[in-house]
Design a protein around this motif. Structure first.
Motif, PDB file in Angstrom:
ATOM      1  N   ASP A 103      39.093 -17.866   7.553  1.00  0.00           N
ATOM      2  CA  ASP A 103      39.960 -17.188   8.359  1.00  0.00           C
ATOM      3  C   ASP A 103      41.307 -17.763   8.239  1.00  0.00           C
ATOM      4  N   GLU A 104      42.207 -17.014   9.097  1.00  0.00           N
ATOM      5  CA  GLU A 104      43.724 -17.662   9.126  1.00  0.00           C
ATOM      6  C   GLU A 104      43.986 -19.081   9.805  1.00  0.00           C
ATOM      7  N   THR A 144      44.884 -24.879   8.571  1.00  0.00           N
ATOM      8  CA  THR A 144      44.431 -26.168   8.882  1.00  0.00           C
ATOM      9  C   THR A 144      44.350 -26.753   7.368  1.00  0.00           C
ATOM     10  N   ILE A 145      43.719 -26.156   6.371  1.00  0.00           N
ATOM     11  CA  ILE A 145      43.730 -26.699   4.947  1.00  0.00           C
ATOM     12  C   ILE A 145      44.961 -27.126   4.447  1.00  0.00           C
ATOM     13  N   LEU A 146      45.909 -25.665   4.472  1.00  0.00           N
ATOM     14  CA  LEU A 146      47.235 -25.909   3.820  1.00  0.00           C
ATOM     15  C   LEU A 146      47.860 -27.252   4.224  1.00  0.00           C
ATOM     16  N   SER A 183      42.904 -19.700  -8.394  1.00  0.00           N
ATOM     17  CA  SER A 183      44.190 -20.553  -8.761  1.00  0.00           C
ATOM     18  C   SER A 183      45.300 -19.972  -8.244  1.00  0.00           C
ATOM     19  N   ILE A 184      46.404 -20.632  -7.941  1.00  0.00           N
ATOM     20  CA  ILE A 184      47.797 -20.146  -7.543  1.00  0.00           C
ATOM     21  C   ILE A 184      48.325 -18.874  -8.350  1.00  0.00           C
ATOM     22  N   GLU A 233      48.848 -20.384  -0.301  1.00  0.00           N
ATOM     23  CA  GLU A 233      48.186 -19.884   0.905  1.00  0.00           C
ATOM     24  C   GLU A 233      47.287 -18.766   0.547  1.00  0.00           C
ATOM     25  N   ALA A 234      47.462 -17.750  -0.483  1.00  0.00           N
ATOM     26  CA  ALA A 234      46.624 -16.775  -1.057  1.00  0.00           C
ATOM     27  C   ALA A 234      45.381 -17.451  -1.541  1.00  0.00           C
ATOM     28  N   ALA A 235      45.552 -18.432  -2.405  1.00  0.00           N
ATOM     29  CA  ALA A 235      44.552 -19.285  -2.989  1.00  0.00           C
ATOM     30  C   ALA A 235      43.523 -19.975  -2.201  1.00  0.00           C
ATOM     31  N   VAL A 236      44.419 -20.684  -1.252  1.00  0.00           N
ATOM     32  CA  VAL A 236      43.268 -21.330  -0.200  1.00  0.00           C
ATOM     33  C   VAL A 236      42.543 -20.279   0.645  1.00  0.00           C
ATOM     34  N   ALA A 237      43.081 -19.331   0.836  1.00  0.00           N
ATOM     35  CA  ALA A 237      42.221 -18.095   1.653  1.00  0.00           C
ATOM     36  C   ALA A 237      41.002 -17.498   0.882  1.00  0.00           C
TER      37      ALA A 237
END
Length: 152
Positions: A83-84, A89-91, A111-112, A119-123
């Motif tokens: 989730d957001e 947190t991960i970012l 990948s980015i 942010e979109a990749a981490v999500a």
């Protein structure tokens, strides 16, 4: 590689199983934890319930550690992506760890370039892998801090 298990009793008769996959030469390890109440279905005794629950949890922990997905398997609500708040947190941890594209690949995220932004990749990290994502970054941060401390 070595996969081992340990268990501990939980309140109200449940059990917590920890699976640990170790890469023997390097010492790196991956843990997966699963708690559950004892399986007393079908008239099982308490001892039989412990054995049944232990066996069940070990199977699912092995699937978690090796990222095995069984077609048609119920994911018990663990499906989807983080989730957001988890993404934020991960970012933050990625910045502190100075992690790059290899981290996203390790987490089986897009990948980015594919996602359009970090942010979109981490999500795209799977919700079931959130603890792994955080602990991996925390380990990298701790190693970097230990390296800086030894230089002082």
């Amino acid at each position: 590689m070595d996969l081992s298990y340990s268990s501990e009793p939980r309140e109200h008769g449940g059990i917590l199983i920890r699976g640990r996959l170790k890469h023997l030469p390097g010492g790196h390890f991956e843990d997966s934890f699963m708690p559950a109440p004892l399986d007393t279905s079908g008239g099982k005794s308490t001892v039989q319930g412990v054995g049944s629950t232990n066996s069940y949890l070990r199977r699912y922990i092995a699937c978690n550690i090796f990222n095995i997905v069984v077609v048609g398997d119920d994911d018990d609500g663990n499906g989807g992506t983080i989730d957001e708040a988890q993404t934020a947190t991960i970012l933050d941890l990625i910045k502190k760890a100075k992690a790059g594209p290899k981290y996203l690949k390790y987490m089986k995220a897009q990948s980015i370039e594919e996602a359009g932004s970090l942010e979109a990749a981490v999500a795209t990290i799977a919700a079931r892998d959130y603890r792994k994502a955080v602990s991996t970054l925390e380990e990298q941060i701790a190693k970097a801090e230990a390296g800086h401390a030894s230089l002082s």
